[in-house]
Design an enzyme around this catalytic site. Structure first.
Site, PDB file in Angstrom:
ATOM      1  N   GLY A 128      -3.586  -7.332  40.749  1.00  0.00           N
ATOM      2  CA  GLY A 128      -3.092  -7.290  42.118  1.00  0.00           C
ATOM      3  C   GLY A 128      -4.098  -6.702  43.096  1.00  0.00           C
ATOM      4  N   GLY A 129      -5.169  -6.146  42.570  1.00  0.00           N
ATOM      5  CA  GLY A 129      -6.173  -5.534  43.447  1.00  0.00           C
ATOM      6  C   GLY A 129      -5.706  -4.248  44.098  1.00  0.00           C
ATOM      7  CE1 TYR A 449       2.005   8.880  44.424  1.00  0.00           C
ATOM      8  CE2 TYR A 449       2.703   9.640  46.587  1.00  0.00           C
ATOM      9  CZ  TYR A 449       2.092   8.688  45.791  1.00  0.00           C
ATOM     10  OH  TYR A 449       1.583   7.549  46.358  1.00  0.00           O
TER      11      TYR A 449
END
Lengths: 534, 534
Positions: A128-129, A449
């Site tokens: 998907g890059g 995160y």
């Protein structure tokens, strides 16, 4: 995919003026001096492959499977980290692949690898890059091709007895879900990159999704793998678990294209859940909320989605900070943290688990906020990368990073990362905005995160961030955390990954790499530093 | 541990005469012609280490840490497979280690490995000595020491926040449980070898326990490992899960001493359960019961213990086959299978899960048999190896083997193994007794655990079994199963393991081994065939 940002350009939305004003007043964000480059103004180096190379590649994958036009090369340049976007927006495609090759199957991948090994052309697998750790920009300066796997996008088979599916690596996640849904199944894997990322990328980078509490990480889901290497094929996984030696699947998972190209993934599937319920809970502090999440992770019931924002992220996430609680006793801003829980399964499972979780969370000090905060989160779960584009457009810098540790180390790790980010990015006198949430939980630990927003800095925003990122990486390793919980190693984390596994760990990986890739063509510089660099 | 059999000699119990008669009538079992050798009549080869070697080793581990007396060497000869027992009972200790070395800690292990690498002395890590796959008898004929880890038997620390414990490898399972129980915790790991096996062995051989449905396999429990190799130390595990590259813990787990010596294990722990309940269920056939177990494994609730005997094992296991059901419609023996379920946790969790499981099992055709069959199983859960000794004593041959596959392949694998065993062992006209149970379940598959009883054969019972075992191994690989679900590879399964992972998989493991063990001293011939053999 927008070449200079994220996703579908139609879905881009500028920030409201009020937010732009806040960013200016609070963080000193000023409009960028130069607008982003146009696609046709991007500076792409000359292709270093000769006609013979391109012809030989086309002989394997067909003429339409080899592309060396500028636009295709730009669209395969680097990944989607903020430095990647800043570079490409500035017109710099210096890391563009020399060509893009689109194989149609395992044997074509093998043949391409054989040819490239012979000719010393590096190969970077491209799904998907969406790498955000420099996983698509190989080191060493050799000519390289992006091996775009989009043609290998089949749902090959579904085994309803074993509840597994065989998927090709180039299958994008939404397509995988759509095809499985026709049969009544889901993978249950929904990372923030969901809309664009591919099955092969999930496996190669050990992706973890927003519903990992319930469905597990992608590396938990994989029970079989086929891998093409310049030295042949690995075909792994005859049973869910085995005592037949080391688990070589776990050597391929997380190998990020440096040890081979994943050409097939056998993954667990689940019936599409009959019921889905999301809800919010309020805690007085991040510490209190962390203890509550730990309680659920260790003693159950385990929700399907489980996350907890710290005080800052909670405040920013809510239009009106007073909506979920009163101000603090001293009249300052309210100290409060929002947890989002999701439950999926049969209606009865959802009801039972939700009730048991509610009892545990109340006992841990939580206050139920009903469905709205959970549903709001669910609606916006894939939107953050679009918001990043809008922030970059107005001259802000925004980036995310993540780590994980055992529960005992989580508070120390949280403080260490915050301190490092604030220290490194307060140069101009305005501290950055640092937000955090617990994104994934396990019985023995959790991930953290972080999202940071700041002014881009006057000079080179990429270099500015690079210094901060190095300081944070040091802080993570020093505080006992892992350098990545679900983004991967790439080139950005490579040196800290080496500290994490130690010199002998690096030597072991290098020995494996040298065996499967003696010419060193597989994503060079990613994951393992070349021996020569030491 | 009995040198020529299993466990505490005080607990040995001869078979009742009625059973001996049945074995004679049904399987043609005749008393062995020679009684087992006495310990002092066992033939032990001369020690190939010279005084200089022994002095150098003693310099590292102390004089009391190096033993070359005959009894110690016999007690470290091979493991506890039936061929191992038959060989040692016949007085053959040809695979005895030249000496036994007892290191006191990680640094002593490192120093011993360094010295042995220098001098070309092979090293076989020795925990409980319970290998049943030839994991303790190295190939190649070099002098070797058994590295007995019994002095490294500490519970190093307990992290109650992360619910993990650090354990030394030589800690035996009952001692680990006793020390953890003082703090209110358990590992929840109870393989049949429980009473003698060690923590290091559990990790090195990917042990799976009888309560793995609830607590997971040992490789699921391990979150951290320290490993000593001739080339240095690997220290792995900073978080429960990570996206920082391949999971090198999973390369060490299952490495069976061939890639290093595990000197520390960090494992998950659980509060000692408040309630434990076991129960039996009857199914009309193995196929029906298998479908019911699959239903629980895939849709829950997951019991803590879950196993299902096939028709033969059910019949043999019950003193009175009519006790759990009526005869078949045609008047033949009843077709029925016994499942045992165990539930552990808080009283409420046990009650809830038990009720939900009962509902699912009834829907799948199960008939509840109450607590008695479950409690009977629980009482005898560690007794089978004692029974084997008693069977060998009367001249029977008995051995076990196990495999695993995805659910779809389980019926085919079951038939293939039965057919191979019966075919290979029916030589004298009397077919063997082949029993099987599903010992462990996963959402995508299950393990099959076989027990075979037959006459020993007139000539060489070891060679007789070796032929049968090879036929079974071929059948397992051909039917898509893994060569071992929880016994390991050792030397016995090595060639089939090579077929399972393919030549490139073998090459990868060999590359790792050559990097961490360039002199090839670590358990040579176990797991990976030496390159020279190919």
């Amino acid at each position: 995919m927008l070449w200079s940002g994220w996703g579908d350009p139609e879905r881009a939305a500028p920030l409201p003026e009020s937010v732009v004003g806040l960013l200016r007043d609070m963080l000193g964000v000023r409009p960028a001096e130069r607008p982003p480059a146009a696609l046709d103004a991007v500076d792409v180096p000359a292709c270093r492959l000769n006609d013979e190379d391109l012809t030989a590649l086309a002989k394997i994958v067909g003429d339409s499977g080899v592309r060396a036009d500028t636009e295709t090369r730009v669209r395969h340049t680097r990944g989607k980290s903020t430095p990647d976007l800043l570079r490409i927006r500035s017109g710099d495609a210096g890391d563009a692949p020399d060509a893009v090759v689109l194989p149609g199957g395992h044997d074509e991948v093998l043949a391409v690898l054989g040819l490239c090994a012979e000719r010393g052309i590096a190969v970077v697998p491209f799904g998907g890059g969406t790498s955000v750790v420099g996983g698509l920009a190989p080191a060493g300066g050799a000519a390289f091709v992006a091996l775009d796997l989009r043609r290998m996008n089949a749902l090959v088979s579904v085994d309803e007895v074993s509840r597994t599916a065989v998927l090709q690596p180039g299958l994008r996640a939404p397509d995988a879900e759509a095809r499985l849904a026709e049969r009544g199944y889901t993978l249950g894997h929904f990372p923030q990159s969901f809309e664009w990322a591919s099955i092969g990328g999930f496996a190669a980078a050990r992706s973890s999704g927003q519903a990992s509490a319930g469905y597990g990480r992608f590396d938990d889901m994989v029970v079989g793998l086929t891998v093409a290497t310049p030295e042949g094929t690995l075909d792994l996984g005859r049973a869910p678990k085995s005592a037949a030696g080391p688990d070589l699947r776990q050597l391929v998972l997380g190998s990020e294209g440096a040890l081979g190209v994943i050409t097939s993934v056998t993954a667990r599937i689940h019936p599409v859940p009959e019921a889905r319920e999301y809800e919010g809970w309020r805690f007085a502090s991040f510490a209190e909320g962390t203890a509550a999440l730990r309680r659920l992770a260790q003693d159950g019931p385990q929700p399907t989605v489980l996350r907890l924002s710290d005080e800052t992220e909670t405040m920013i996430g809510l239009a009106d900070p007073t909506a979920i609680g009163a101000g603090s006793p001293d009249g300052g801003p309210p100290s409060q943290c929002l947890a989002v829980l999701g439950f999926e399964g049969t209606a009865r499972q959802v009801a039972d688990r939700r009730a048991a979780a509610a009892e545990a969370l109340r006992a841990a000090g939580g206050e139920p906020l009903g469905a709205e905060p959970g549903e709001k989160w669910e609606r916006g779960r894939f939107d953050a990368p679009y918001l990043r584009d809008a922030l970059l457009d107005v001259g802000a810098f925004v980036e995310t990073l993540e780590t994980a540790a055992f529960w005992r180390d989580v508070p120390r790790l949280y403080e260490a990362v915050r301190t490092a980010l604030i220290g490194a990015l307060s140069g101009a006198g305005t501290p950055p905005l640092v937000m955090c949430h617990i994104s994934h939980v396990y019985p023995s630990g959790a991930s953290l995160y972080f999202t940071v927003v700041s002014a881009q800095g006057k000079d080179d925003p990429v270099a500015h961030w690079d210094r901060a990122k190095r300081a944070v990486n040091d802080a993570i390793i020093d505080a006992g955390g892992t350098i990545s919980h679900h983004h991967g190693v790439g080139t950005d984390h490579r040196d800290w990954y080496a500290r994490e596994i130690g010199p002998l760990g690096v030597a072991v990986l290098r020995a494996v790499k040298e065996r499967v890739d003696p010419a060193g063509i597989l994503n060079p510089g990613v994951l393992v530093p070349p021996a020569a660099e030491e």
